[in-house]
Design a protein around this motif. Structure first.
Motif: not given
Length: 162
Positions: A93-105
């Motif tokens: 699914x579309x993920x946040x990578x560098x935003x306010x809530x990035x994926x834990x990875x």
């Protein structure tokens, strides 16, 4: 950090724990459908087709944080990738990578390797070993058919086993 400790939701909403591919190398790529680098989907599909039997796992991680170039919802993203590039490798699914809530990875990557390892744009590539360690990462401008990129994958595939 080991990549196999993390999980995503697949583009269809199913659970996608990366531990499923423990013992296999993983090429993780942040992707976008409306980017100048979007044609790299074709090269990623070629890698997947060529090296899947050798154990390489290719995973696309759609992201809308760079130029808002992935505005679609999951169904639209999946259809676009399939219809335009014949993508059969897994997508999340579309993920946040560098935003306010990035994926834990991506938080773990930043914490272990500093922010220098984070993507600056779409189609940043990460290669993880079969043990889950980061082997190398490449910026967007390095295409999947780049000789050095492929050499790193091929050199490491020889030492990996399913």
């Amino acid at each position: 950090m080991r990549v196999h400790e993390y999980a995503f939701r697949s583009i269809t909403g199913a659970s996608m724990p990366l531990e499923r591919w423990n013992g296999q190398p993983i090429l993780l790529v942040n992707t976008a459908s409306e980017c100048g680098f979007t044609p790299q989907y074709a090269g990623l599909q070629s890698l997947w087709t060529e090296y899947q039997r050798s154990g390489l796992m290719v995973i696309g991680v759609p992201c809308n944080e760079f130029g808002e170039q992935e505005p679609g919802e999951s169904e639209q993203i999946a259809a676009f990738c399939s219809e335009n590039y014949g993508v059969t490798f897994p997508l999340t699914e579309r993920q946040s990578i560098i935003g306010a809530s990035p994926h834990p990875l991506f938080i773990a990557l930043r914490e272990e390797y500093t922010a220098d390892v984070l993507p600056r744009w779409n189609f940043h590539k990460y290669l993880f070993s079969r043990e889950g360690d980061l082997v190398e990462h490449w910026p967007s401008k390095v295409a999947p058919d780049d000789a050095g990129f492929r050499h790193t994958i091929e050199r490491n595939l020889g030492s990996w086993s399913l």
